[in-house]
Design a protein around this motif. Sequence first.
Motif, PDB file in Angstrom:
ATOM      1  N   LEU A  62      -3.693   3.018  11.385  1.00  0.00           N
ATOM      2  CA  LEU A  62      -4.482   1.734  10.610  1.00  0.00           C
ATOM      3  C   LEU A  62      -4.175   1.998   8.989  1.00  0.00           C
ATOM      4  N   ARG A  63      -4.018   3.297   8.773  1.00  0.00           N
ATOM      5  CA  ARG A  63      -4.240   3.816   7.245  1.00  0.00           C
ATOM      6  C   ARG A  63      -2.581   3.281   6.927  1.00  0.00           C
ATOM      7  N   LEU A  64      -1.642   3.563   7.537  1.00  0.00           N
ATOM      8  CA  LEU A  64      -0.293   3.384   7.120  1.00  0.00           C
ATOM      9  C   LEU A  64      -0.031   1.968   7.441  1.00  0.00           C
ATOM     10  N   MET A  65      -0.504   1.112   8.117  1.00  0.00           N
ATOM     11  CA  MET A  65      -0.485  -0.323   8.189  1.00  0.00           C
ATOM     12  C   MET A  65      -1.028  -0.749   7.153  1.00  0.00           C
ATOM     13  N   SER A  66      -2.116  -0.455   6.493  1.00  0.00           N
ATOM     14  CA  SER A  66      -3.004  -0.913   5.357  1.00  0.00           C
ATOM     15  C   SER A  66      -2.262  -0.613   4.237  1.00  0.00           C
ATOM     16  N   ALA A  67      -1.475   0.513   4.100  1.00  0.00           N
ATOM     17  CA  ALA A  67      -0.896   0.970   2.976  1.00  0.00           C
ATOM     18  C   ALA A  67       0.373   0.157   2.744  1.00  0.00           C
ATOM     19  N   ASP A  68       0.996  -0.457   3.913  1.00  0.00           N
ATOM     20  CA  ASP A  68       2.191  -1.315   3.729  1.00  0.00           C
ATOM     21  C   ASP A  68       1.924  -2.710   3.656  1.00  0.00           C
ATOM     22  N   LEU A  69       0.782  -3.169   3.202  1.00  0.00           N
ATOM     23  CA  LEU A  69       0.127  -4.548   3.135  1.00  0.00           C
ATOM     24  C   LEU A  69       0.624  -4.741   1.842  1.00  0.00           C
TER      25      LEU A  69
ATOM     26  N   ILE B 241      -3.242  -8.854  13.325  1.00  0.00           N
ATOM     27  CA  ILE B 241      -3.791  -7.396  13.166  1.00  0.00           C
ATOM     28  C   ILE B 241      -3.970  -7.227  11.324  1.00  0.00           C
ATOM     29  N   GLU B 242      -2.763  -7.626  10.723  1.00  0.00           N
ATOM     30  CA  GLU B 242      -2.885  -7.487   9.344  1.00  0.00           C
ATOM     31  C   GLU B 242      -3.804  -8.464   8.570  1.00  0.00           C
ATOM     32  N   LYS B 243      -3.862  -9.669   9.122  1.00  0.00           N
ATOM     33  CA  LYS B 243      -5.016 -10.501   8.751  1.00  0.00           C
ATOM     34  C   LYS B 243      -6.228 -10.014   8.756  1.00  0.00           C
ATOM     35  N   ILE B 244      -6.501  -9.437   9.830  1.00  0.00           N
ATOM     36  CA  ILE B 244      -7.972  -8.919  10.267  1.00  0.00           C
ATOM     37  C   ILE B 244      -8.227  -7.697   9.368  1.00  0.00           C
ATOM     38  N   ILE B 245      -7.098  -6.710   9.081  1.00  0.00           N
ATOM     39  CA  ILE B 245      -7.365  -5.782   7.991  1.00  0.00           C
ATOM     40  C   ILE B 245      -7.522  -6.133   6.576  1.00  0.00           C
ATOM     41  N   ILE B 246      -6.691  -7.271   6.122  1.00  0.00           N
ATOM     42  CA  ILE B 246      -6.737  -7.804   4.707  1.00  0.00           C
ATOM     43  C   ILE B 246      -8.226  -8.546   4.578  1.00  0.00           C
ATOM     44  N   ALA B 247      -8.736  -9.315   5.562  1.00  0.00           N
ATOM     45  CA  ALA B 247     -10.106  -9.939   5.517  1.00  0.00           C
ATOM     46  C   ALA B 247     -11.104  -8.696   5.588  1.00  0.00           C
TER      47      ALA B 247
END
Length: 147
Positions: A40-47, A6-12
Amino acid sequence: MTQEEIEKIIIAGLRAEKSLNEIHKELLGEHKVKMTFMDLRLMSADLDIDWNSLEPEPEIVEEDPAAEAAKAAMVDEAPSTVHVEVSKISRPDVALSGSVSFASGLKGEWTLGHDGQLGMDLDDPEARPSEEEMEDFQNELRRQLGG
Protein backbone atom coordinates in the motif's frame (compact mmCIF):
# COMPACT_ATOMS: atom_id res chain seq x y z
CA MET A 1 -10.86 -5.28 -8.35
CA THR A 2 -8.45 -3.64 -10.76
CA GLN A 3 -5.38 -1.69 -9.73
CA GLU A 4 -6.96 1.49 -11.10
CA GLU A 5 -9.98 1.04 -8.79
CA ILE A 6 -7.68 0.40 -5.83
CA GLU A 7 -5.74 3.57 -6.64
CA LYS A 8 -8.99 5.59 -6.74
CA ILE A 9 -9.89 4.28 -3.27
CA ILE A 10 -6.42 5.22 -1.98
CA ILE A 11 -6.61 8.72 -3.47
CA ALA A 12 -10.11 9.25 -2.07
CA GLY A 13 -8.91 8.10 1.36
CA LEU A 14 -5.92 10.41 1.30
CA ARG A 15 -8.06 13.37 0.26
CA ALA A 16 -10.39 12.53 3.16
CA GLU A 17 -7.30 12.84 5.41
CA LYS A 18 -7.31 9.15 6.31
CA SER A 19 -4.06 7.54 7.38
CA LEU A 20 -2.58 4.74 5.30
CA ASN A 21 -3.45 2.40 8.17
CA GLU A 22 -7.13 3.42 7.91
CA ILE A 23 -7.05 3.00 4.12
CA HIS A 24 -5.44 -0.43 4.51
CA LYS A 25 -8.24 -1.52 6.87
CA GLU A 26 -10.87 -0.11 4.50
CA LEU A 27 -9.42 -1.98 1.52
CA LEU A 28 -9.49 -5.25 3.41
CA GLY A 29 -12.78 -4.80 5.27
CA GLU A 30 -15.03 -3.11 2.72
CA HIS A 31 -13.45 -4.11 -0.59
CA LYS A 32 -11.87 -7.48 0.32
CA VAL A 33 -8.55 -6.41 -1.18
CA LYS A 34 -5.65 -8.22 0.48
CA MET A 35 -2.30 -6.45 0.27
CA THR A 36 0.53 -5.85 2.67
CA PHE A 37 0.90 -2.47 4.27
CA MET A 38 4.24 -2.09 2.45
CA ASP A 39 2.51 -2.72 -0.90
CA LEU A 40 0.00 0.00 0.00
CA ARG A 41 2.81 2.42 0.88
CA LEU A 42 4.62 1.71 -2.38
CA MET A 43 1.44 2.02 -4.42
CA SER A 44 0.50 5.31 -2.75
CA ALA A 45 4.01 6.67 -3.31
CA ASP A 46 3.70 5.92 -7.04
CA LEU A 47 0.40 7.77 -7.37
CA ASP A 48 0.31 11.02 -9.30
CA ILE A 49 -0.83 13.11 -6.36
CA ASP A 50 0.22 16.46 -4.89
CA TRP A 51 1.20 15.37 -1.37
CA ASN A 52 1.62 18.98 -0.18
CA SER A 53 -2.04 19.68 -0.90
CA LEU A 54 -3.00 16.86 1.46
CA GLU A 55 -1.17 18.32 4.44
CA PRO A 56 -3.29 20.58 6.64
CA GLU A 57 -2.48 24.25 6.51
CA PRO A 58 -0.47 25.39 9.55
CA GLU A 59 -2.56 27.33 12.01
CA ILE A 60 -1.53 30.97 12.18
CA VAL A 61 -1.70 32.41 15.66
CA GLU A 62 -1.79 36.17 15.80
CA GLU A 63 -0.45 37.81 18.92
CA ASP A 64 -2.22 40.70 20.53
CA PRO A 65 -0.39 43.88 19.35
CA ALA A 66 -0.73 45.43 22.82
CA ALA A 67 0.86 42.39 24.49
CA GLU A 68 3.66 42.35 21.93
CA ALA A 69 4.32 46.08 22.48
CA ALA A 70 4.34 45.60 26.27
CA LYS A 71 6.84 42.75 25.96
CA ALA A 72 9.10 44.87 23.75
CA ALA A 73 8.84 47.79 26.18
CA MET A 74 9.88 45.58 29.10
CA VAL A 75 13.03 44.46 27.30
CA ASP A 76 13.90 47.92 25.95
CA GLU A 77 12.91 49.92 29.05
CA ALA A 78 16.32 50.36 30.64
CA PRO A 79 19.83 49.89 29.38
CA SER A 80 21.17 46.51 30.34
CA THR A 81 23.43 46.34 33.39
CA VAL A 82 24.83 43.03 32.23
CA HIS A 83 27.22 42.28 29.38
CA VAL A 84 26.46 39.07 27.48
CA GLU A 85 28.49 37.56 24.66
CA VAL A 86 27.36 34.63 22.55
CA SER A 87 30.23 32.38 21.49
CA LYS A 88 30.64 31.90 17.75
CA ILE A 89 32.21 28.48 18.35
CA SER A 90 29.68 25.73 19.00
CA ARG A 91 30.35 23.29 21.82
CA PRO A 92 29.16 19.75 21.13
CA ASP A 93 27.40 19.29 24.47
CA VAL A 94 25.24 22.45 24.41
CA ALA A 95 23.05 24.38 21.98
CA LEU A 96 24.61 27.79 22.78
CA SER A 97 27.24 29.18 25.11
CA GLY A 98 29.04 32.40 25.90
CA SER A 99 30.32 34.71 28.60
CA VAL A 100 28.58 37.05 30.99
CA SER A 101 29.64 39.87 33.30
CA PHE A 102 27.16 41.33 35.76
CA ALA A 103 27.02 44.89 37.14
CA SER A 104 28.03 43.50 40.56
CA GLY A 105 31.36 42.39 39.09
CA LEU A 106 30.54 38.69 38.81
CA LYS A 107 31.85 37.08 35.64
CA GLY A 108 31.55 33.65 34.15
CA GLU A 109 30.39 31.37 31.37
CA TRP A 110 26.80 30.48 30.51
CA THR A 111 25.41 27.54 28.56
CA LEU A 112 22.05 26.74 27.05
CA GLY A 113 21.45 23.01 26.73
CA HIS A 114 19.61 21.29 23.90
CA ASP A 115 16.71 20.81 26.35
CA GLY A 116 16.47 24.57 27.02
CA GLN A 117 18.19 24.34 30.42
CA LEU A 118 20.28 27.40 31.24
CA GLY A 119 23.55 26.81 33.09
CA MET A 120 25.96 29.25 34.72
CA ASP A 121 29.61 28.65 35.70
CA LEU A 122 30.82 31.75 37.55
CA ASP A 123 34.47 32.59 38.29
CA ASP A 124 33.59 32.64 42.00
CA PRO A 125 31.68 29.39 42.69
CA GLU A 126 30.38 30.75 46.03
CA ALA A 127 28.81 33.89 44.52
CA ARG A 128 25.30 34.08 43.09
CA PRO A 129 23.83 36.85 40.90
CA SER A 130 20.72 38.54 42.25
CA GLU A 131 17.31 37.80 40.78
CA GLU A 132 17.36 41.21 39.09
CA GLU A 133 20.76 40.47 37.53
CA MET A 134 19.54 37.09 36.27
CA GLU A 135 16.44 38.74 34.82
CA ASP A 136 18.65 41.33 33.09
CA PHE A 137 20.88 38.51 31.80
CA GLN A 138 17.92 36.58 30.37
CA ASN A 139 16.45 39.70 28.74
CA GLU A 140 19.81 40.64 27.21
CA LEU A 141 20.37 37.09 25.96
CA ARG A 142 16.85 37.04 24.49
CA ARG A 143 17.52 40.40 22.80
CA GLN A 144 20.83 39.22 21.30
CA LEU A 145 19.27 36.01 20.01
CA GLY A 146 16.50 37.99 18.33
CA GLY A 147 13.65 36.80 20.53
